[in-house]
Design an enzyme around this catalytic site. Structure first.
Site, mmCIF file in Angstrom:
data_model
loop_
_atom_site.group_PDB
_atom_site.id
_atom_site.type_symbol
_atom_site.label_atom_id
_atom_site.label_comp_id
_atom_site.label_asym_id
_atom_site.label_seq_id
_atom_site.Cartn_x
_atom_site.Cartn_y
_atom_site.Cartn_z
ATOM 1 N N ASP A 94 0.785 -1.244 0.134
ATOM 2 C CA ASP A 94 0.038 0.016 -0.097
ATOM 3 C C ASP A 94 1.000 1.153 -0.057
ATOM 4 O O ASP A 94 0.600 2.102 -0.720
ATOM 5 C CB ASP A 94 -0.869 0.173 1.178
ATOM 6 C CG ASP A 94 -1.924 -0.907 1.238
ATOM 7 O OD1 ASP A 94 -1.864 -1.915 0.213
ATOM 8 O OD2 ASP A 94 -2.752 -1.076 2.100
ATOM 9 N N CYS A 135 2.573 -6.916 5.465
ATOM 10 C CA CYS A 135 1.360 -5.460 4.772
ATOM 11 C C CYS A 135 -0.125 -6.020 4.694
ATOM 12 O O CYS A 135 -0.322 -7.220 4.404
ATOM 13 C CB CYS A 135 1.943 -5.453 3.356
ATOM 14 S SG CYS A 135 1.340 -3.636 2.723
ATOM 15 N N LYS A 137 -3.021 -6.117 3.629
ATOM 16 C CA LYS A 137 -3.943 -7.088 3.178
ATOM 17 C C LYS A 137 -3.743 -8.538 3.112
ATOM 18 O O LYS A 137 -4.522 -9.571 2.793
ATOM 19 C CB LYS A 137 -3.914 -6.838 1.819
ATOM 20 C CG LYS A 137 -4.472 -5.271 1.395
ATOM 21 C CD LYS A 137 -5.788 -4.962 2.063
ATOM 22 C CE LYS A 137 -5.984 -3.465 1.816
ATOM 23 N NZ LYS A 137 -4.816 -2.693 2.274
ATOM 24 N N GLU A 457 -7.015 3.448 -1.481
ATOM 25 C CA GLU A 457 -6.618 4.452 -0.225
ATOM 26 C C GLU A 457 -6.410 5.890 -0.493
ATOM 27 O O GLU A 457 -5.641 6.128 -1.470
ATOM 28 C CB GLU A 457 -5.588 3.855 0.903
ATOM 29 C CG GLU A 457 -6.092 2.502 1.397
ATOM 30 C CD GLU A 457 -5.034 1.842 2.352
ATOM 31 O OE1 GLU A 457 -3.913 2.345 2.329
ATOM 32 O OE2 GLU A 457 -5.282 0.867 2.937
ATOM 33 N N SER A 483 -6.179 4.944 4.311
ATOM 34 C CA SER A 483 -5.305 4.343 4.768
ATOM 35 C C SER A 483 -5.390 4.350 6.474
ATOM 36 O O SER A 483 -6.226 5.233 6.951
ATOM 37 C CB SER A 483 -3.738 5.018 4.664
ATOM 38 O OG SER A 483 -2.795 4.425 5.667
#
Length: 578
Positions: A94, A135, A137, A457, A483
């Site tokens: 991200d 991270c 996800k 995001e 985010s």
């Protein structure tokens, strides 16, 4: 009869509930031959086969230590009588992709992570699995796979990064995004921006505040899918290796006793996980991910229940972005067991829910050790805020709900003119050009699960607004996501989304929008007759991606209010039409 003992007649290990069909007996000689080609022995193949699913990738620091940790997980599996088989999934950063077209891939990657772990474990008849996650996800994606498979398994978070330091203050990646806005506003120099960039991320590990990765890591311990206390060890702490080995050993205990995720995760444990998000001022993305995970477990959970739980759960974790401390500070303070302890004082958790390691919430709380003088977790009698860090709004602009983050700002009411953008890119261009003013309500649409696709995001936009000094005077709403690093009056997951004809698609420049957090409403102050005229002329835009994985996702994905899953209502409707 053979004149030497052969492995075909060995009694099957009771833990080989699935893999016996892959490896046992003379009919499986070909499979055994292929596995021997890469070093597995007869003894290895006689033991339970346990997957070690890593999300290692060389595109970010967040998952970068997983190759090392995987070796310790495998060591623990071997020492406890199993045979580990390591495999990889994908991951999307991200932080690196933020503000670019690449960010559209992030949420979609959650489904690919879940699908790939499911396929490997099913395809190779593995008896259990340890998922190394980082991270953000990769955490819900791996948990979704565990729910689908329901084989013995657990999640181990590879750990948060340590904060960087610049001019005596701690930095996280959000510090850099906000510094970009400050540079554009002329309040810092290009040299200072570069120095902040170079200092913010000192090593491996996921982003350091209570952003989405650390929020979901916390939630996994409250939910019960991660061993108590192991997720919180920072990525570069030497104790993380031992934690990985312990996770491997624990996986074999689960395999031997056939303890599966659906034996652990209940409706009550989801309520515990939601309380953890509220109490730590965690990421609004947790709403999306926990809804998706509940769907995979077959446990009914509605978006409004997040607001109900948050309303009775005070904020007691003073954590960034709304507070002062990082996830590494939480670990140094004594860990999330302190959060459990404070919540239990007022019966805000289900104390008897069990963790994957067999401990109850009550037991974890009883063994928590608080560091003298710590200030990260405050007593629940004197909370940082009386209600949790998020809530759910409905109203004429979000009839199916939306999520507002409360931690990090004090405004509960805002009314102002709409500034309308049909993509994050267009909005960021306007913010960078200083075209947004105090009092504005920034509307970013066609960035939902279908329209984006993938719910980008908006950290680049929100951080730029904060960096320009507008964080306390504007509101931003979107059918996309924020985010976990976002703070300010920011409202995401507006449903129905614009691409499906939701009211957000009908907003025009200058329309008055009212946000009333206490009334749990967000309304477009335009009369019904005018909205009907607008709807009569609205047409759905062409898909941004006509082919490939993005098109496939957009065709299947459900509303954000249902967790944006690809196995939900829209898939059912498609199957009915076929």
């Amino acid at each position: 009869m053979p004149d030497r003992p052969l492995p075909y007649d060995r009694p099957t290990d009771p833990g080989k509930r699935h893999s016996f069909a892959l490896t046992d007996g003379p009919d499986r000689a070909a499979a055994r031959a292929m596995l021997k080609a890469i070093g597995f022995t007869d003894d290895d193949l006689a033991k339970p086969l346990v997957g070690v699913a890593t999300t290692w990738i060389e595109t970010m620091p967040c998952n970068f230590n997983q190759r090392r940790l995987a070796e310790f997980v495998k060591q623990g599996i071997r020492e406890a009588g199993g045979t580990p088989m390591e495999f990889n999934t994908i991951a999307v950063s991200d932080g690196v992709s933020m503000g670019t077209e690449g960010m559209k891939a992030s949420l979609i990657s959650r489904e690919v992570v879940a699908d790939s772990i499911e396929l490997v474990v099913r395809g190779h008849l593995l008896d259990g699995v340890v998922c190394l996650v980082g991270c953000d996800k990769t955490i819900p994606g791996s948990a979704m796979a565990l729910a689908r498979l329901d084989v013995p398994g657990l999640l181990l978070y590879n750990g948060t990064t340590y904060p960087g330091t610049y001019k005596g203050r701690d930095l996280t990646i959000v510090s850099v995004f906000e510094a970009i806005g400050a540079y554009r506003a002329g309040t810092i120099s290009l040299e200072e921006l570069y120095d902040i960039e170079s200092a913010a991320c000192p090593g491996a590990g996921a982003c350091g505040g209570q952003y989405t990765a650390n929020t979901m890591s916390t939630a996994m311990e409250f939910l019960g899918l991660s061993p108590a206390g192991l997720n919180g060890i920072p990525a570069e702490d030497p104790r993380k290796d031992a934690a990985a080995r312990q996770a491997g050993e624990l996986a074999m205990t689960l395999v031997h006793h056939d303890i599966r995720p659906k034996h652990i995760v209940t409706r009550k444990s989801f309520e515990n996980a939601i309380a953890s998000v509220a109490a730590t001022g965690g990421s609004t993305n947790a709403v999306l991910h926990l809804l998706a995970l509940a769907h995979e477990f077959g446990i009914p959970l509605e978006i409004d229940e997040f607001g109900a739980i948050a309303d009775r759960t005070p904020v007691i974790g003073d954590m960034r972005p709304g507070g002062r401390y990082t996830a590494a500070d939480m670990y140094d303070a004594g860990g999330i067991g302190l959060v459990m302890r404070e919540l239990l004082k007022q019966n805000l958790l289900h104390a008897d829910e069990r963790n994957v390691d067999g401990q109850t919430i009550a037991r974890i709380t009883a063994t928590a050790v608080e560091t003298d003088g710590q200030k990260v977790v405050v007593p629940i009698e004197t909370p940082l805020k009386p209600v949790g860090g998020l809530t759910i709004l409905r109203g004429s602009l979000a009839p199916d709900g939306c999520v507002v983050k409360l931690a990090g700002h004090e405004r509960l009411h805002h009314r102002g003119p709409a500034r309308v953008f049909d993509s994050e890119t267009d909005c960021f261009r306007a913010v960078s050009a200083r075209e947004i003013g105090p009092g504005d309500v920034v509307v970013i649409r066609y960035e939902g699960p279908v329209g984006g696709p993938g719910m980008q995001e908006m950290l680049s936009v929100t951080a730029a607004l904060v960096g320009e000094g507008l964080g306390d005077s504007v509101a931003l709403l979107t059918d996309g996501r924020f985010s976990g690093g976002t703070h300010g009056l920011m409202i995401g997951h507006v449903a129905p989304e614009a691409a499906l004809g939701g009211p957000i698609a009908l907003v025009r420049e200058g329309d008055e929008i009212e946000i009333d957090v206490e009334a749990k409403r967000m309304d477009l102050l335009v009369d019904d007759a005018e909205l009907a005229r607008r709807r009569a002329t609205w047409t759905r835009p062409a898909p941004r991606y006509p082919t490939g994985v993005m098109a496939k996702y957009a065709a299947l994905v459900s509303s954000a209010s249902e967790g944006a899953v690809t196995t939900g209502r829209r898939l059912g409707q498609a199957l009915e039409r076929s």
